[in-house]
Design a protein around this motif. Structure first.
Motif, mmCIF file in Angstrom:
data_model
loop_
_atom_site.group_PDB
_atom_site.id
_atom_site.type_symbol
_atom_site.label_atom_id
_atom_site.label_comp_id
_atom_site.label_asym_id
_atom_site.label_seq_id
_atom_site.Cartn_x
_atom_site.Cartn_y
_atom_site.Cartn_z
ATOM 1 N N ARG A 54 0.816 -1.206 0.000
ATOM 2 C CA ARG A 54 0.000 0.000 0.000
ATOM 3 C C ARG A 54 0.857 1.266 0.000
ATOM 4 N NH1 ARG A 54 -4.898 -1.632 4.243
ATOM 5 N NH2 ARG A 54 -5.586 -3.493 3.073
ATOM 6 N N VAL A 55 1.818 1.285 -0.903
ATOM 7 C CA VAL A 55 2.679 2.453 -1.058
ATOM 8 C C VAL A 55 2.612 2.927 -2.508
ATOM 9 C CG1 VAL A 55 4.247 1.835 0.808
ATOM 10 C CG2 VAL A 55 4.708 1.004 -1.504
ATOM 11 N N SER A 56 2.685 4.201 -2.707
ATOM 12 C CA SER A 56 2.714 4.796 -4.047
ATOM 13 C C SER A 56 3.312 6.190 -3.944
ATOM 14 C CB SER A 56 1.307 4.865 -4.658
ATOM 15 O OG SER A 56 0.472 5.714 -3.887
ATOM 16 N N SER A 57 3.837 6.680 -5.069
ATOM 17 C CA SER A 57 4.413 8.023 -5.093
ATOM 18 C C SER A 57 4.499 8.502 -6.526
ATOM 19 C CB SER A 57 5.819 8.037 -4.466
ATOM 20 O OG SER A 57 6.737 7.311 -5.281
ATOM 21 N N ALA A 58 4.561 9.808 -6.698
ATOM 22 C CA ALA A 58 4.697 10.379 -8.036
ATOM 23 C C ALA A 58 6.032 9.973 -8.651
ATOM 24 C CB ALA A 58 4.580 11.900 -7.965
ATOM 25 N N ILE A 59 7.063 9.898 -7.823
ATOM 26 C CA ILE A 59 8.382 9.493 -8.321
ATOM 27 C C ILE A 59 8.325 8.054 -8.830
ATOM 28 C CG2 ILE A 59 10.751 8.940 -7.621
ATOM 29 C CD1 ILE A 59 10.706 11.388 -5.842
ATOM 30 N N GLY A 60 7.635 7.194 -8.076
ATOM 31 C CA GLY A 60 7.518 5.809 -8.499
ATOM 32 C C GLY A 60 6.816 5.675 -9.835
ATOM 33 N N LYS A 61 5.787 6.469 -10.043
ATOM 34 C CA LYS A 61 5.048 6.432 -11.310
ATOM 35 C C LYS A 61 5.937 6.875 -12.465
ATOM 36 C CE LYS A 61 0.894 8.268 -13.565
ATOM 37 N NZ LYS A 61 -0.280 9.176 -13.408
ATOM 38 N N ASP A 62 6.683 7.967 -12.254
ATOM 39 C CA ASP A 62 7.572 8.461 -13.309
ATOM 40 C C ASP A 62 8.718 7.487 -13.564
ATOM 41 O OD1 ASP A 62 6.041 10.716 -13.632
ATOM 42 O OD2 ASP A 62 7.288 11.982 -12.355
ATOM 43 N N LEU A 63 9.268 6.929 -12.496
ATOM 44 C CA LEU A 63 10.360 5.973 -12.637
ATOM 45 C C LEU A 63 9.914 4.745 -13.418
ATOM 46 C CD1 LEU A 63 13.272 5.165 -11.902
ATOM 47 C CD2 LEU A 63 12.360 4.171 -9.796
ATOM 48 N N ASP A 64 8.699 4.299 -13.157
ATOM 49 C CA ASP A 64 8.158 3.140 -13.866
ATOM 50 C C ASP A 64 8.078 3.404 -15.361
ATOM 51 O OD1 ASP A 64 6.796 0.438 -13.524
ATOM 52 O OD2 ASP A 64 5.273 1.539 -14.638
ATOM 53 N N SER A 65 7.606 4.594 -15.735
ATOM 54 C CA SER A 65 7.494 4.931 -17.158
ATOM 55 C C SER A 65 8.871 5.062 -17.812
ATOM 56 C CB SER A 65 6.719 6.241 -17.334
ATOM 57 O OG SER A 65 5.360 6.051 -17.010
ATOM 58 N N LEU A 66 9.827 5.638 -17.087
ATOM 59 C CA LEU A 66 11.175 5.783 -17.638
ATOM 60 C C LEU A 66 11.822 4.415 -17.854
ATOM 61 C CD1 LEU A 66 12.364 8.816 -15.487
ATOM 62 C CD2 LEU A 66 11.928 8.828 -17.950
ATOM 63 N N ALA A 67 11.641 3.511 -16.878
ATOM 64 C CA ALA A 67 12.175 2.157 -17.035
ATOM 65 C C ALA A 67 11.495 1.437 -18.183
ATOM 66 C CB ALA A 67 12.000 1.380 -15.728
ATOM 67 N N ASP A 68 10.172 1.595 -18.276
ATOM 68 C CA ASP A 68 9.413 0.947 -19.348
ATOM 69 C C ASP A 68 9.837 1.453 -20.723
ATOM 70 O OD1 ASP A 68 8.088 -0.498 -17.462
ATOM 71 O OD2 ASP A 68 6.126 0.446 -17.755
ATOM 72 N N MET A 69 10.201 2.723 -20.807
ATOM 73 C CA MET A 69 10.598 3.267 -22.103
ATOM 74 C C MET A 69 11.855 2.591 -22.619
ATOM 75 S SD MET A 69 9.802 5.122 -24.551
ATOM 76 C CE MET A 69 10.744 4.956 -26.060
ATOM 77 N N VAL A 70 12.741 2.219 -21.701
ATOM 78 C CA VAL A 70 13.946 1.492 -22.116
ATOM 79 C C VAL A 70 13.614 0.033 -22.422
ATOM 80 C CG1 VAL A 70 16.237 0.706 -21.431
ATOM 81 C CG2 VAL A 70 15.477 3.003 -20.815
ATOM 82 N N SER A 71 13.034 -0.657 -21.434
ATOM 83 C CA SER A 71 12.806 -2.101 -21.559
ATOM 84 C C SER A 71 11.746 -2.457 -22.586
ATOM 85 C CB SER A 71 12.406 -2.685 -20.202
ATOM 86 O OG SER A 71 13.430 -2.503 -19.252
ATOM 87 N N PHE A 72 10.716 -1.604 -22.702
ATOM 88 C CA PHE A 72 9.584 -1.930 -23.572
ATOM 89 C C PHE A 72 9.348 -0.874 -24.640
ATOM 90 C CE2 PHE A 72 8.462 -3.395 -19.146
ATOM 91 C CZ PHE A 72 8.964 -4.675 -19.332
ATOM 92 N N GLY A 73 10.321 -0.004 -24.843
ATOM 93 C CA GLY A 73 10.219 1.011 -25.880
ATOM 94 C C GLY A 73 11.404 0.937 -26.836
ATOM 95 N N VAL A 74 12.601 1.132 -26.288
ATOM 96 C CA VAL A 74 13.809 1.075 -27.110
ATOM 97 C C VAL A 74 14.114 -0.357 -27.526
ATOM 98 C CG1 VAL A 74 16.265 1.648 -27.232
ATOM 99 C CG2 VAL A 74 14.710 3.126 -25.942
ATOM 100 N N VAL A 75 13.957 -1.288 -26.594
ATOM 101 C CA VAL A 75 14.324 -2.689 -26.858
ATOM 102 C C VAL A 75 13.575 -3.294 -28.057
ATOM 103 C CG1 VAL A 75 14.168 -5.039 -25.940
ATOM 104 C CG2 VAL A 75 15.212 -3.229 -24.575
ATOM 105 N N PRO A 76 12.236 -3.192 -28.144
ATOM 106 C CA PRO A 76 11.577 -3.810 -29.310
ATOM 107 C C PRO A 76 12.005 -3.176 -30.627
ATOM 108 C CG PRO A 76 10.016 -2.466 -28.076
ATOM 109 C CD PRO A 76 11.253 -2.598 -27.228
ATOM 110 N N GLY A 77 12.260 -1.863 -30.617
ATOM 111 C CA GLY A 77 12.757 -1.216 -31.822
ATOM 112 C C GLY A 77 14.109 -1.771 -32.233
ATOM 113 N N ALA A 78 14.965 -2.029 -31.229
ATOM 114 C CA ALA A 78 16.294 -2.578 -31.510
ATOM 115 C C ALA A 78 16.195 -3.993 -32.078
ATOM 116 C CB ALA A 78 17.132 -2.573 -30.229
ATOM 117 N N ILE A 79 15.256 -4.791 -31.557
ATOM 118 C CA ILE A 79 15.087 -6.156 -32.082
ATOM 119 C C ILE A 79 14.614 -6.112 -33.537
ATOM 120 C CG2 ILE A 79 13.749 -8.293 -31.890
ATOM 121 C CD1 ILE A 79 13.729 -7.877 -28.861
ATOM 122 N N PHE A 80 13.620 -5.276 -33.816
ATOM 123 C CA PHE A 80 13.157 -5.142 -35.200
ATOM 124 C C PHE A 80 14.303 -4.669 -36.098
ATOM 125 C CE2 PHE A 80 8.441 -4.677 -34.036
ATOM 126 C CZ PHE A 80 8.109 -5.874 -34.644
#
Length: 234
Positions: A54-80
């Motif tokens: 039961r914890v949440s924060s604005a930083i956590g939300k932003d960090l999640d999106s930044l991590a996702d952009m690398v793992s699930f944004g840049v990575v699939p483009g690199a595979i293609f």
């Protein structure tokens, strides 16, 4: 201390994405795909742990999106990019074609930006989530490495790869409501769609291995259609 645990898991997601990239650009696509799977597991776990604690924060939300952009944004483009580059090496494609693969990275960024600012996506998704998109792309090297169904010719077909790039890019930003795998309880009536999806997913993975992943994501979209139609009718 416990409030930092979800962010630590999110950082693990980011680390796995970085490791995936290093292997992908070194031509080790299969290893990169396994790091993608690890990143997806960490991405699922950070939300699970945050809800459990039961914890949440604005930083956590932003960090999640930044991590996702690398793992699930840049990575699939690199595979293609790497898969399409094989067509260039074979002499069948112009040298600029592989860069089209990064279209999915651009639309992943748009998807993540929309998600962070769309109040409709608190309990469900609108558009294909970036992890689901990336798992489809990451399954391609695994299918090639363990091609028990003779799919290599299809997977390496430039038209198929380009078509899949465009299709996934469109699904990322489509106004298509999709259910989330978030269980508030374990009652069948409240989670029927989720239970059916998980059971069918397990069966497909056991039967087909990596080749099941695109089918699992297709199943996810199809199971969401009745809910989407209900919303439209309302």
């Amino acid at each position: 201390m416990k409030r930092h645990l979800p962010n630590a898991i999110t950082c693990l997601n980011l680390l796995c994405g970085c490791l995936a990239l290093t292997h992908i650009f070194a031509g080790q696509l299969e290893t990169g795909a396994w790091f993608v799977a690890a990143a997806a597991a960490a991405d699922f776990a950070d939300g699970l742990v945050a809800r459990a604690l039961r914890v949440s924060s604005a930083i956590g939300k932003d960090l999640d999106s930044l991590a996702d952009m690398v793992s699930f944004g840049v990575v699939p483009g690199a595979i293609f990019f790497q898969l399409l580059s094989r067509g260039v090496a074979g002499g069948g494609l112009p040298v600029w074609v592989p860069y089209i693969g990064f279209l999915v990275s651009i639309f992943s960024a748009l998807r993540l930006a929309k998600f962070n600012n769309d109040t409709r996506q608190t309990t469900s998704f609108i558009g294909l989530p970036t992890p689901a998109c990336t798992l489809v792309v990451a399954s391609l090297p695994l299918i090639l490495a363990h091609d028990q169904f003779g799919l290599s010719g299809v997977v390496l077909n430039p038209l198929v790869l380009l078509g899949l790039t465009v299709l996934l890019s469109g699904l990322l930003v489509a106004e298509l409501p999709l259910f989330a795998l978030k269980f508030k309880n374990l009652r069948w009536g409240d989670n029927r769609r989720r239970f059916i999806f998980l059971l069918l997913t397990a069966g497909l993975l056991l039967a087909l291995g990596a080749a099941a992943v695109p089918l699992v994501v297709l199943l996810y979209v199809l199971l969401s259609v009745p809910k989407s139609a209900a919303r439209s009718g309302a």
